[in-house]
Write an enzyme that holds these catalytic residues in place. Structure first.
Site, PDB file in Angstrom:
ATOM      1  N   HIS A  64       0.834  -1.207   0.000  1.00 20.81           N
ATOM      2  CA  HIS A  64       0.000   0.000   0.000  1.00 20.81           C
ATOM      3  C   HIS A  64       0.864   1.251   0.000  1.00 20.81           C
ATOM      4  O   HIS A  64       2.055   1.222   0.340  1.00 20.81           O
ATOM      5  CB  HIS A  64      -0.978   0.001   1.187  1.00 20.81           C
ATOM      6  CG  HIS A  64      -0.366   0.288   2.525  1.00 20.81           C
ATOM      7  ND1 HIS A  64      -0.969   1.090   3.464  1.00 20.81           N
ATOM      8  CD2 HIS A  64       0.784  -0.128   3.082  1.00 20.81           C
ATOM      9  CE1 HIS A  64      -0.208   1.156   4.533  1.00 20.81           C
ATOM     10  NE2 HIS A  64       0.857   0.411   4.339  1.00 20.81           N
ATOM     11  N   CYS A 118       3.909   4.956   5.723  1.00 16.85           N
ATOM     12  CA  CYS A 118       3.966   3.724   6.509  1.00 16.85           C
ATOM     13  C   CYS A 118       5.399   3.198   6.495  1.00 16.85           C
ATOM     14  O   CYS A 118       6.110   3.361   5.505  1.00 16.85           O
ATOM     15  CB  CYS A 118       3.032   2.666   5.903  1.00 16.85           C
ATOM     16  SG  CYS A 118       3.046   1.092   6.788  1.00 16.85           S
ATOM     17  N   SER A 159      -5.687   5.121   9.834  1.00 13.47           N
ATOM     18  CA  SER A 159      -4.272   5.459   9.586  1.00 13.47           C
ATOM     19  C   SER A 159      -4.126   6.615   8.620  1.00 13.47           C
ATOM     20  O   SER A 159      -3.141   7.354   8.673  1.00 13.47           O
ATOM     21  CB  SER A 159      -3.539   4.237   9.020  1.00 13.47           C
ATOM     22  OG  SER A 159      -3.510   3.208   9.999  1.00 13.47           O
ATOM     23  N   HIS A 162      -5.273   5.456   1.586  1.00  9.85           N
ATOM     24  CA  HIS A 162      -4.386   4.447   0.996  1.00  9.85           C
ATOM     25  C   HIS A 162      -4.796   4.092  -0.431  1.00  9.85           C
ATOM     26  O   HIS A 162      -5.982   4.165  -0.766  1.00  9.85           O
ATOM     27  CB  HIS A 162      -4.466   3.102   1.729  1.00  9.85           C
ATOM     28  CG  HIS A 162      -4.508   3.105   3.202  1.00  9.85           C
ATOM     29  ND1 HIS A 162      -3.531   2.500   3.970  1.00  9.85           N
ATOM     30  CD2 HIS A 162      -5.424   3.583   4.086  1.00  9.85           C
ATOM     31  CE1 HIS A 162      -3.856   2.607   5.254  1.00  9.85           C
ATOM     32  NE2 HIS A 162      -4.979   3.270   5.353  1.00  9.85           N
TER      33      HIS A 162
HETATM   34  N1  R2Z Z   1       0.369  -7.449   9.871  1.00  5.75           N
HETATM   35  C1  R2Z Z   1       1.148  -6.442   9.585  1.00  5.75           C
HETATM   36  N2  R2Z Z   1       1.799  -6.360   8.417  1.00  5.75           N
HETATM   37  N3  R2Z Z   1       1.397  -5.453  10.474  1.00  5.75           N
HETATM   38  C2  R2Z Z   1       0.481  -5.171  11.560  1.00  5.75           C
HETATM   39  C3  R2Z Z   1      -0.612  -4.269  10.993  1.00  5.75           C
HETATM   40  C4  R2Z Z   1      -1.535  -3.786  12.096  1.00  5.75           C
HETATM   41  C5  R2Z Z   1      -2.761  -3.140  11.434  1.00  5.75           C
HETATM   42  N4  R2Z Z   1      -2.348  -1.959  10.657  1.00  5.75           N
HETATM   43  C6  R2Z Z   1      -3.266  -1.403   9.813  1.00  5.75           C
HETATM   44  O1  R2Z Z   1      -4.415  -1.797   9.738  1.00  5.75           O
HETATM   45  C7  R2Z Z   1      -2.770  -0.249   8.945  1.00  5.75           C
HETATM   46  C8  R2Z Z   1      -3.732  -0.079   7.773  1.00  5.75           C
HETATM   47  C9  R2Z Z   1      -3.280  -1.133   6.772  1.00  5.75           C
HETATM   48  C10 R2Z Z   1      -1.785  -1.312   7.008  1.00  5.75           C
HETATM   49  C11 R2Z Z   1      -1.507  -0.562   8.250  1.00  5.75           C
HETATM   50  C12 R2Z Z   1      -0.282  -0.105   8.578  1.00  5.75           C
HETATM   51  C13 R2Z Z   1      -0.042   0.828   9.733  1.00  5.75           C
HETATM   52  C14 R2Z Z   1      -0.228   2.276   9.281  1.00  5.75           C
HETATM   53  O2  R2Z Z   1       0.403   3.172  10.170  1.00  5.75           O
HETATM   54  P1  R2Z Z   1      -0.152   3.513  11.657  1.00  5.75           P
HETATM   55  O3  R2Z Z   1      -1.545   4.044  11.541  1.00  5.75           O
HETATM   56  O4  R2Z Z   1      -0.082   2.213  12.424  1.00  5.75           O
HETATM   57  O5  R2Z Z   1       0.820   4.557  12.140  1.00  5.75           O
HETATM   58  N5  R2Z Z   1       1.300   0.615  10.195  1.00  5.75           N
HETATM   59  C15 R2Z Z   1       1.511  -0.518  10.885  1.00  5.75           C
HETATM   60  O6  R2Z Z   1       0.730  -1.243  11.439  1.00  5.75           O
HETATM   61  C16 R2Z Z   1      -3.763  -2.741  12.473  1.00  5.75           C
HETATM   62  N6  R2Z Z   1      -4.672  -3.660  12.777  1.00  5.75           N
HETATM   63  O7  R2Z Z   1      -3.715  -1.617  12.954  1.00  5.75           O
END
Ligand code: R2Z
Length: 168
Positions: A64, A118, A159, A162
């Protein structure tokens, strides 16, 4: 067949599996292209591939490009310590990237690497494999609705905004 040396390990920092080759010391978020689905499922550590014993079932891989804004749950990133742009500005910026990307995975990865708010920017936006229940719901719904190779339109989560590319 000589063992390829590949195995699957769990990245504690990201909570997702990755591929490691003990012989060559290579590591990769993506499955090595020389391995078939069956070979991947029988690698040491294949239990780390979420979706239970059946390996890849229910698991997709996506990248993303995230543009955060002042109302993001964490309005800070590797790029900018204090993000103050509005959600509208973030959306306009992302529309600009969307226009540059067209249907090009290469262009998407280049822009994600340079501009994504990210930490996955360092992996060209690649989040690695994930199953349902891991990502915020709007992201999960969009990502699981894509075919491999397909881009999402702009979607919004806590977040930020995207664009998603499903890669596996
Ligand atoms: N499994 C994987 N790869 N890592 C754990 C992901 C945890 C998940 N994260 C998200 O949903 C956001 C939106 C999509 C990607 C994502 C990335 C976020 C975006 O940045 P932030 O808002 O956190 O600062 N950075 C990391 O987590 C969540 N349940 O919060």
């Amino acid at each position: 067949v000589m063992s390829s040396g590949w195995e699957i390990r769990m990245s504690n920092s990201k909570g997702i599996p990755y591929y490691f080759n003990a012989a060559t010391k290579q590591s990769s978020w993506d499955a090595p292209s020389e391995l078939s689905e069956d070979q991947i499922k029988s690698l040491p550590g294949s239990q780390h591939l979420s979706g239970g014993s059946s390996g890849g079932a229910g698991t997709i891989t996506a990248s993303h490009l995230l543009v955060k804004h002042k109302d993001s749950r964490r309005p800070s990133s590797w790029k900018e310590a204090n993000i103050t742009r509005s959600k509208e500005e973030a959306t306009d910026i992302l529309r600009g990237y969307q226009a540059q990307v067209g249907n090009s995975r290469e262009k998407f990865e280049e822009l994600a690497n340079i501009h994504s708010d990210c930490s996955s920017h360092s992996q060209k936006g690649n989040l690695g494999p994930f199953s349902k229940g891991q990502m915020q719901k709007p992201f999960e719904d969009a990502a699981f609705g894509l075919q491999v190779g397909e881009f999402s339109d702009i979607i919004s989560t806590d977040s930020g905004v995207h664009i998603i590319l499903r890669t596996a």
